[in-house]
Motif scaffolding. Sequence first.
Motif, PDB file in Angstrom:
ATOM      1  N   ASP A  22       0.852  -1.191   0.000  1.00  0.00           N
ATOM      2  CA  ASP A  22       0.000   0.000   0.000  1.00  0.00           C
ATOM      3  C   ASP A  22       0.886   1.239   0.000  1.00  0.00           C
ATOM      4  O   ASP A  22       2.124   1.165   0.024  1.00  0.00           O
ATOM      5  CB  ASP A  22      -0.962  -0.007   1.190  1.00  0.00           C
ATOM      6  N   TRP A  23       0.259   2.418  -0.030  1.00  0.00           N
ATOM      7  CA  TRP A  23       1.003   3.672  -0.161  1.00  0.00           C
ATOM      8  C   TRP A  23       2.005   3.865   0.982  1.00  0.00           C
ATOM      9  O   TRP A  23       3.183   4.135   0.751  1.00  0.00           O
ATOM     10  CB  TRP A  23       0.029   4.852  -0.212  1.00  0.00           C
ATOM     11  N   ASN A  24       1.528   3.717   2.216  1.00  0.00           N
ATOM     12  CA  ASN A  24       2.401   3.968   3.361  1.00  0.00           C
ATOM     13  C   ASN A  24       3.596   3.028   3.378  1.00  0.00           C
ATOM     14  O   ASN A  24       4.722   3.432   3.695  1.00  0.00           O
ATOM     15  CB  ASN A  24       1.611   3.828   4.666  1.00  0.00           C
ATOM     16  N   HIS A  25       3.356   1.764   3.008  1.00  0.00           N
ATOM     17  CA  HIS A  25       4.439   0.783   2.976  1.00  0.00           C
ATOM     18  C   HIS A  25       5.441   1.130   1.878  1.00  0.00           C
ATOM     19  O   HIS A  25       6.663   1.014   2.075  1.00  0.00           O
ATOM     20  CB  HIS A  25       3.866  -0.617   2.751  1.00  0.00           C
ATOM     21  N   ALA A  26       4.937   1.586   0.724  1.00  0.00           N
ATOM     22  CA  ALA A  26       5.814   1.956  -0.392  1.00  0.00           C
ATOM     23  C   ALA A  26       6.718   3.121   0.003  1.00  0.00           C
ATOM     24  O   ALA A  26       7.923   3.115  -0.275  1.00  0.00           O
ATOM     25  CB  ALA A  26       4.977   2.316  -1.615  1.00  0.00           C
ATOM     26  N   VAL A  27       6.128   4.124   0.659  1.00  0.00           N
ATOM     27  CA  VAL A  27       6.915   5.280   1.105  1.00  0.00           C
ATOM     28  C   VAL A  27       7.951   4.853   2.132  1.00  0.00           C
ATOM     29  O   VAL A  27       9.112   5.288   2.096  1.00  0.00           O
ATOM     30  CB  VAL A  27       5.987   6.368   1.683  1.00  0.00           C
ATOM     31  N   GLN A  28       7.542   3.979   3.061  1.00  0.00           N
ATOM     32  CA  GLN A  28       8.468   3.508   4.093  1.00  0.00           C
ATOM     33  C   GLN A  28       9.652   2.780   3.479  1.00  0.00           C
ATOM     34  O   GLN A  28      10.809   2.999   3.868  1.00  0.00           O
ATOM     35  CB  GLN A  28       7.722   2.585   5.066  1.00  0.00           C
ATOM     36  N   ILE A  67      16.240  13.441   3.052  1.00  0.00           N
ATOM     37  CA  ILE A  67      15.198  12.466   3.397  1.00  0.00           C
ATOM     38  C   ILE A  67      13.950  13.183   3.902  1.00  0.00           C
ATOM     39  O   ILE A  67      12.819  12.791   3.586  1.00  0.00           O
ATOM     40  CB  ILE A  67      15.727  11.464   4.441  1.00  0.00           C
ATOM     41  N   ARG A  68      14.149  14.246   4.670  1.00  0.00           N
ATOM     42  CA  ARG A  68      13.001  15.018   5.160  1.00  0.00           C
ATOM     43  C   ARG A  68      12.226  15.623   3.991  1.00  0.00           C
ATOM     44  O   ARG A  68      10.996  15.590   3.980  1.00  0.00           O
ATOM     45  CB  ARG A  68      13.472  16.133   6.088  1.00  0.00           C
ATOM     46  N   ARG A  69      12.943  16.159   2.992  1.00  0.00           N
ATOM     47  CA  ARG A  69      12.277  16.738   1.824  1.00  0.00           C
ATOM     48  C   ARG A  69      11.534  15.670   1.040  1.00  0.00           C
ATOM     49  O   ARG A  69      10.425  15.902   0.540  1.00  0.00           O
ATOM     50  CB  ARG A  69      13.302  17.442   0.921  1.00  0.00           C
ATOM     51  N   TYR A  70      12.127  14.482   0.922  1.00  0.00           N
ATOM     52  CA  TYR A  70      11.451  13.383   0.221  1.00  0.00           C
ATOM     53  C   TYR A  70      10.147  13.015   0.939  1.00  0.00           C
ATOM     54  O   TYR A  70       9.101  12.823   0.310  1.00  0.00           O
ATOM     55  CB  TYR A  70      12.368  12.164   0.161  1.00  0.00           C
ATOM     56  N   ARG A  71      10.222  12.907   2.259  1.00  0.00           N
ATOM     57  CA  ARG A  71       9.026  12.539   3.029  1.00  0.00           C
ATOM     58  C   ARG A  71       7.923  13.584   2.868  1.00  0.00           C
ATOM     59  O   ARG A  71       6.766  13.238   2.604  1.00  0.00           O
ATOM     60  CB  ARG A  71       9.380  12.380   4.510  1.00  0.00           C
ATOM     61  N   ASN A  72       8.278  14.859   3.001  1.00  0.00           N
ATOM     62  CA  ASN A  72       7.286  15.927   2.872  1.00  0.00           C
ATOM     63  C   ASN A  72       6.709  15.983   1.459  1.00  0.00           C
ATOM     64  O   ASN A  72       5.509  16.206   1.276  1.00  0.00           O
ATOM     65  CB  ASN A  72       7.915  17.279   3.225  1.00  0.00           C
ATOM     66  N   GLY A  73       7.571  15.780   0.459  1.00  0.00           N
ATOM     67  CA  GLY A  73       7.094  15.810  -0.920  1.00  0.00           C
ATOM     68  C   GLY A  73       6.120  14.693  -1.216  1.00  0.00           C
ATOM     69  O   GLY A  73       5.118  14.892  -1.919  1.00  0.00           O
ATOM     70  N   LEU A  74       6.364  13.518  -0.668  1.00  0.00           N
ATOM     71  CA  LEU A  74       5.462  12.388  -0.899  1.00  0.00           C
ATOM     72  C   LEU A  74       4.161  12.550  -0.107  1.00  0.00           C
ATOM     73  O   LEU A  74       3.097  12.094  -0.546  1.00  0.00           O
ATOM     74  CB  LEU A  74       6.169  11.077  -0.532  1.00  0.00           C
ATOM     75  N   GLU A  75       4.231  13.200   1.057  1.00  0.00           N
ATOM     76  CA  GLU A  75       2.991  13.509   1.779  1.00  0.00           C
ATOM     77  C   GLU A  75       2.120  14.457   0.961  1.00  0.00           C
ATOM     78  O   GLU A  75       0.899  14.304   0.887  1.00  0.00           O
ATOM     79  CB  GLU A  75       3.320  14.127   3.144  1.00  0.00           C
ATOM     80  N   LYS A  76       2.768  15.451   0.334  1.00  0.00           N
ATOM     81  CA  LYS A  76       2.042  16.386  -0.528  1.00  0.00           C
ATOM     82  C   LYS A  76       1.431  15.648  -1.721  1.00  0.00           C
ATOM     83  O   LYS A  76       0.303  15.915  -2.123  1.00  0.00           O
ATOM     84  CB  LYS A  76       2.997  17.480  -1.003  1.00  0.00           C
TER      85      LYS A  76
END
Length: 321
Positions: free
Chosen positions: A12-18, A34-43
């Motif tokens: 699922d989405w959350n697992h893919a991002v993790q 890594i912080r920018r990647y996480r925020n960008g994927l949340e957006k």
Amino acid sequence: MQNQNHFSPNVDWNHAVQLFLQDCKSRNLAKETIRRYRNGLEKFHQHLAIQKLQWPALDSTLLTHHIIPSMLEEGLSLRTVNCNLCIYKEFFKFLYGEGLAASDIGMGLKPFKLQPSMAHTFTDEHLQHLFALPNRATFTGFRNYVIMLTLLDTGIRLKELANLQIPDVLMEEGSLRILQGKGRKSRLVPIQLFAINALKRYIQERGALGHNSLWVTLENEPFQTGGIRMMISRYCAAANIQGVQCSCHTFRHTFAKKYVMNGGDIFTLKSILGHERIETTEMYVELFARDLNIQHEKFSPIEHLAEELPFYRAEESEVQI
């Protein structure tokens, strides 16, 4: 027709991002990246919800015709959108490489063409005012003076400056060793004799401590980015510098401009500044194009020889070569 099974049903989405972020950590990418990647994927996930799109059904067509327009409609700047596109390309490339997607749907994403923004630089008058402010008879005043010398003479970033260690100052070689992110490769940045001598005296006054951080406070603690940023801001205010963004990065822009104006080549500048892409360095040449034209007018060899050259007459026949 949309491919309803484009992504693995077991992810699922959350697992893919993790999984993606874990891979970033294993590659020892900087925490800020890594912080920018996480925020960008949340957006990105927010825009999926806005467009009422389901993660498994996403394909390249939906990506380019729904998600990207959704970001533009939100009013995000093209620069921000381009940053997000880079994140998405990395993310979908990872999923495809890991066998979690039928294809790399981000492969065709292309950044929007941007007009180069003006880079703030200090004038010689600004610099004279700034360097006159520190009280060099005190430890902190001399430290601040040497910090500004180092910023101007090397063009390094604030974080790179703050992370300098005593062994990174290579006196004999006339260079600084700059680490580009945690555990990543380093580069050597040249620094000239005047600044080297100032650094040598500063290190003597700093003395031997229980750690190797180059810049220290009166309490012998590392002088960190926040303190350096505040120091530069206060000096700019005291110098009454207006119309210019007063920051450590302005020293970097000023270094680049002076390097270009003095005839430095772009490939060496790329290495000194630590740019990954030559296009980033080329932006400086574009930004300072007007100044280069003025410089050419002042030093044009033809203009200097004009009085000695025979005046060209249109009726004179051309020499065939």
